[in-house]
Structures are given as C-alpha cells and as structure tokens.
Design an enzyme around this catalytic site. Structure first.
Site, PDB file in Angstrom:
ATOM      1  N   ASN A 159      45.503  81.854  23.868  1.00 54.03           N
ATOM      2  CA  ASN A 159      46.190  80.908  22.981  1.00 54.03           C
ATOM      3  C   ASN A 159      45.899  81.234  21.516  1.00 54.03           C
ATOM      4  O   ASN A 159      44.795  81.655  21.162  1.00 54.03           O
ATOM      5  CB  ASN A 159      45.857  79.451  23.319  1.00 54.03           C
ATOM      6  N   GLU A 192      46.375  79.406  17.908  1.00 53.50           N
ATOM      7  CA  GLU A 192      46.736  78.145  17.259  1.00 53.50           C
ATOM      8  C   GLU A 192      47.151  78.362  15.810  1.00 53.50           C
ATOM      9  O   GLU A 192      46.960  79.439  15.233  1.00 53.50           O
ATOM     10  CB  GLU A 192      45.560  77.167  17.370  1.00 53.50           C
ATOM     11  N   GLU A 241      49.544  81.590  28.152  1.00 53.28           N
ATOM     12  CA  GLU A 241      50.521  82.080  29.140  1.00 53.28           C
ATOM     13  C   GLU A 241      51.761  82.644  28.452  1.00 53.28           C
ATOM     14  O   GLU A 241      52.293  83.684  28.834  1.00 53.28           O
ATOM     15  CB  GLU A 241      50.937  80.952  30.093  1.00 53.28           C
ATOM     16  N   CYS A 301      50.767  74.223  31.209  1.00 60.27           N
ATOM     17  CA  CYS A 301      51.539  73.090  30.686  1.00 60.27           C
ATOM     18  C   CYS A 301      53.013  73.250  31.090  1.00 60.27           C
ATOM     19  O   CYS A 301      53.444  74.313  31.544  1.00 60.27           O
ATOM     20  CB  CYS A 301      51.396  72.995  29.166  1.00 60.27           C
ATOM     21  N   CYS A 361      54.967  76.192  29.501  1.00 60.01           N
ATOM     22  CA  CYS A 361      54.607  77.489  30.086  1.00 60.01           C
ATOM     23  C   CYS A 361      55.171  77.637  31.497  1.00 60.01           C
ATOM     24  O   CYS A 361      55.558  78.735  31.902  1.00 60.01           O
ATOM     25  CB  CYS A 361      53.091  77.665  30.094  1.00 60.01           C
TER      26      CYS A 361
END
Ligand code: THU
Length: 160
Positions: free
Chosen positions: A61, A63, A74, A111, A114
């Site tokens: 990830n 950010e 992902e 999530c 994804c």
C-alpha cells in the site's frame, strides 16, 4: 424462489500447512509489507503474485497526504502486473500485513474496491486467481477464486 450462495475455502492452522510454493508466496507478501508507505495509518499491507511465467511480483500500500488518493497493496500489485506483464495470467496472490496496533496473527481480507479489481483481472484473463490470506503468523485462509469473494460482482459484459 430462494437461492443460496456458499463457497468452500481452506482454513489452515499456520503457514506450515501450505505447500512449498504457496508458503514461499506468503513469505514474499510478508516481506513486501516492508515496502509499504503507510505513515498515516501505520497499517502496512504486502501482496505477492505468482504469474504464469513463474515470476513473483510484489506490491504494497502507498498512502497519500490526501488520504483517499492512497492505494491498497492489491491494486498496486495488479496495476504493476498489468503494466509490466500484460500477457501473463496470475495464478495466485498472497496478502499479509504488519501493524503496531495488533498482533497480526489473523488473516485480513481485501477491501471491496480491491475485490472488484481482482475480479476484473480474473475476467480479463478467464483464469481463477487463488487468494492466500494471513497475518505475520497464525491461521491461513486459502480461497480458490476471487468470484467467491465478490458474489454478484460486476463483470462489465453489459458494457459491450
Ligand atoms: N489496505 C490495503 O492495502 N489492502 C487491504 O486489503 C486493506 C487496506 C491499506 C489501505 C490503507 O493504506 C491501509 O491499509 C489502512 O486501511
């Protein structure tokens, strides 16, 4: 008429119950958490995918100071594979995480956004992606296709 949806998945006590290839992929996902850029959530997610050519690609990830701009591990990985290896299918993807706030000994699950991207990839290549989910330690869940994670997913065929 009532209908039901159910699916089978493996729930393993720990990584030692995976075969060597899946265990290797999960270890690469655990390693990939180290490449996460997560100064806002401190929740580092790592993903690793095994491609049809045998190559393993990782993602994490990333950010943003403008929070919604950040991207999950992902989708970082899927976008990277789509750009670098557009002719390969994804055989399997392992996802793990690291966080100072928890023991990281339970699987997390992708999530919704994804899941859609993963489903898009399955549909694009007509090939199921095995999903391996785990923390740094503890139980491992193995799902045989993204279709199981996103019932009634939008497959885009109506756009044609
Ligand atoms: N995150 C992922 O990278 N993958 C998931 O499956 C769930 C959440 C990231 C997004 C954000 O950077 C951080 O984890 C906390 O939500």
């Amino acid at each position: 008429m009532k209908q039901q949806f159910s699916f089978e998945f493996d729930y393993l006590d720990d990584i030692s119950h995976l075969d060597i290839k899946d265990a290797d992929l999960l270890n690469k996902a655990i390693q990939a958490t180290k490449t996460a850029f997560a100064p806002y959530s401190n929740f580092k997610v790592g993903a690793a995918a095994l491609l049809s050519n045998g190559q393993i690609v990782i993602g994490s990830n990333q950010e943003s100071a403008s929070y919604p701009v950040g991207i999950c591990a992902e989708r970082t990985l899927l976008n990277s594979i789509g750009s670098q290896f557009p002719n390969e299918t994804i055989l399997s993807m392992a996802i793990s995480y690291d966080s100072p706030k928890t023991a990281c000994n339970e699987p997390i699950s992708p999530c919704g956004m994804c899941r859609q991207s993963l489903l898009d990839y399955e549909n694009r290549y007509q090939a199921a992606i095995k999903i391996i989910l785990a923390g740094k330690t503890g139980p491992v869940m193995v799902v045989k296709s993204v279709k199981d994670l996103l019932p009634f997913g939008f497959d885009g065929s109506v756009l044609k």
